[in-house]
Design a protein around this motif. Structure first.
Motif, short mmCIF file in Angstrom:
data_model
loop_
_atom_site.label_atom_id
_atom_site.label_comp_id
_atom_site.label_asym_id
_atom_site.label_seq_id
_atom_site.Cartn_x
_atom_site.Cartn_y
_atom_site.Cartn_z
N ILE A 1 0.84 -1.21 0.00
CA ILE A 1 0.00 0.00 0.00
C ILE A 1 0.87 1.26 0.00
O ILE A 1 0.64 2.18 -0.77
N ALA A 2 1.90 1.30 0.84
CA ALA A 2 2.75 2.49 0.91
C ALA A 2 3.50 2.71 -0.40
O ALA A 2 3.63 3.84 -0.87
N SER A 3 3.99 1.65 -1.02
CA SER A 3 4.70 1.79 -2.29
C SER A 3 3.79 2.28 -3.39
O SER A 3 4.19 3.13 -4.20
N LEU A 4 2.59 1.76 -3.44
CA LEU A 4 1.67 2.17 -4.50
C LEU A 4 1.17 3.60 -4.29
O LEU A 4 1.02 4.35 -5.24
N VAL A 5 0.93 3.99 -3.04
CA VAL A 5 0.48 5.35 -2.76
C VAL A 5 1.59 6.36 -3.08
O VAL A 5 1.33 7.43 -3.62
N ALA A 6 2.83 6.00 -2.77
CA ALA A 6 3.96 6.90 -3.04
C ALA A 6 4.34 6.93 -4.51
O ALA A 6 5.13 7.76 -4.93
N SER B 1 9.67 4.10 1.08
CA SER B 1 8.24 4.14 1.41
C SER B 1 7.70 2.74 1.67
O SER B 1 6.90 2.53 2.59
#
Length: 85
Positions: free
Chosen positions: A47-52, A61
């Motif tokens: 989730i963090a990688s895709l949001v960033a 991230s």
């Protein structure tokens, strides 16, 4: 070899989450470390990688998201364990 590295990294992240939440007075539950690390890394890191906008590459991230995900999984695991006891 990549799978082994992911398992070891997951256990490390899970161990760090346990250390942060439980302090050094408790023994490390390696089953919880493995589940929290891999589950938290998968969900939180993804989730963090895709949001960033980093995609699926290993970036800061994703690593931060992995740690946060492992913290959440560890908190839930400890709450469920206390209810059962």
């Amino acid at each position: 070899m990549l799978i082994l590295a992911l398992i070891v990294l997951g256990m490390f992240v899970g161990w760090m989450a346990q250390l942060l939440l439980g302090g050094s007075t408790r023994q490390v539950d390696w089953t919880m470390a493995l589940v929290a690390g891999i589950g938290g890394s998968f969900v939180g890191g993804l989730i963090a990688s895709l949001v960033a906008g980093d995609g699926l590459a290993i970036k800061p991230s994703g690593l931060i998201g992995s740690f946060v995900g492992a913290l959440i999984v560890t908190v839930v695991w400890q709450a469920v364990s206390k209810k059962k006891a």
